[in-house]
Design a protein around this motif. Structure first.
Motif, PDB file in Angstrom:
ATOM      1  N   GLN A 105      44.664  33.503  -6.363  1.00 24.83           N
ATOM      2  CA  GLN A 105      44.370  34.876  -6.713  1.00 24.83           C
ATOM      3  C   GLN A 105      43.433  34.877  -7.908  1.00 24.83           C
ATOM      4  O   GLN A 105      43.506  34.001  -8.765  1.00 24.83           O
ATOM      5  N   TRP A 148      39.672  37.000  -9.915  1.00 25.13           N
ATOM      6  CA  TRP A 148      38.547  37.926  -9.875  1.00 25.13           C
ATOM      7  C   TRP A 148      37.414  37.320  -9.058  1.00 25.13           C
ATOM      8  O   TRP A 148      37.008  36.183  -9.283  1.00 25.13           O
ATOM      9  N   THR A 204      40.095  32.188 -11.663  1.00 28.25           N
ATOM     10  CA  THR A 204      41.543  32.111 -11.568  1.00 28.25           C
ATOM     11  C   THR A 204      42.138  31.804 -12.936  1.00 28.25           C
ATOM     12  O   THR A 204      41.418  31.589 -13.908  1.00 28.25           O
ATOM     13  N   TRP A 220      39.773  42.099  -7.566  1.00 23.51           N
ATOM     14  CA  TRP A 220      40.846  41.115  -7.589  1.00 23.51           C
ATOM     15  C   TRP A 220      41.215  40.793  -6.152  1.00 23.51           C
ATOM     16  O   TRP A 220      41.498  41.692  -5.357  1.00 23.51           O
ATOM     17  N   SER A 246      45.534  43.233  -9.309  1.00 23.92           N
ATOM     18  CA  SER A 246      45.543  42.280 -10.414  1.00 23.92           C
ATOM     19  C   SER A 246      46.745  42.513 -11.320  1.00 23.92           C
ATOM     20  O   SER A 246      47.254  43.631 -11.413  1.00 23.92           O
ATOM     21  N   GLN A 261      45.217  45.569 -14.543  1.00 28.03           N
ATOM     22  CA  GLN A 261      44.116  46.325 -13.971  1.00 28.03           C
ATOM     23  C   GLN A 261      43.026  46.648 -14.993  1.00 28.03           C
ATOM     24  O   GLN A 261      41.903  46.974 -14.625  1.00 28.03           O
TER      25      GLN A 261
END
Length: 218
Positions: free
Chosen positions: A14, A16, A35, A62, A90, A93
């Motif tokens: 996970q 951006w 990450t 994200w 995310s 946020q």
């Protein structure tokens, strides 16, 4: 290197979405993900590209990425290939992405080129003899005039190509989002330009976007 030389496992990351590595001005090759462990460059499989574009995620989003991780034990070399890319929420946020960019992949060295001035969207036009006999030159002229009239000539380039293997269906053009038009008439060009290049901006067209091929047949 053969697959048996690598230890293969599944991964789930996970982070951006920072941007993409692009080849030839439009082909997406991989994505760049920020990450918790640092920046990762992840190659996209065919399924990964479809997943990416269907989810309509953009740089600065994200995302979650699922795929295959290959580790070469002796050297520690790791290769990541994505099969699923989807938007997510995310942990924070309000976190800002420091830099969002698209990289134009060049032979050596690779250069980071800002948008929209550094990378032009490209319209491909078949310029082989059969298509030219059917009006490809007039289509090119209409494209040039249409882009110039809309102030897009500094953001979009027209590139003549070799045979697209659809000689009897010419003229043939391919727009930056890979939508293909066959048997196109020069009079239809203004409508096509307005459809593919909204008034506000076209910078998103230099980032790959999936559209199933549209073949115009009359």
């Amino acid at each position: 290197m053969s697959k048996e030389n690598y230890q293969v496992a599944q991964f789930h990351l996970q982070g951006w979405l920072l941007g993409f590595v692009v080849e030839d001005g439009y082909k997406i090759k991989s994505l760049r993900l920020a990450t918790s462990e640092g920046e990762a460059q992840i190659k996209l499989s065919k399924e990964g590209r479809i997943s990416l574009f269907r989810s309509a995620v953009k740089p600065g989003s994200w995302v979650e990425v699922f795929g295959e991780r290959k580790l070469k034990p002796k050297s520690g070399e790791i290769k990541l290939k994505a099969y699923i890319v989807k938007p997510s929420v995310s942990p924070n946020q309000e976190r800002e992405v420091a830099q969002v960019e698209v990289i134009q992949e060049l032979p050596t060295p690779a250069k980071k080129i800002p948008l929209p001035s550094g990378v032009k969207a490209t319209i491909l036009v078949c310029k082989k003899s059969d298509c030219c006999k059917l009006g490809a030159n007039k289509v090119c002229q209409a494209l040039e005039e249409g882009l110039r009239d809309r102030g897009l000539d500094d953001q979009v380039t027209i590139k003549g190509t070799g045979c697209m293997k659809r000689c009897k269906a010419g003229p043939n053009i391919v727009m930056p989002d890979k939508t293909r038009y066959t048997r196109i008439d020069a009079k239809e060009i203004p409508e096509i330009i307005d459809k593919h290049f909204p008034d506000e901006t076209i910078s998103h067209l230099t980032s790959p976007r999936l559209e199933y091929e549209t073949v115009r047949v009359r």
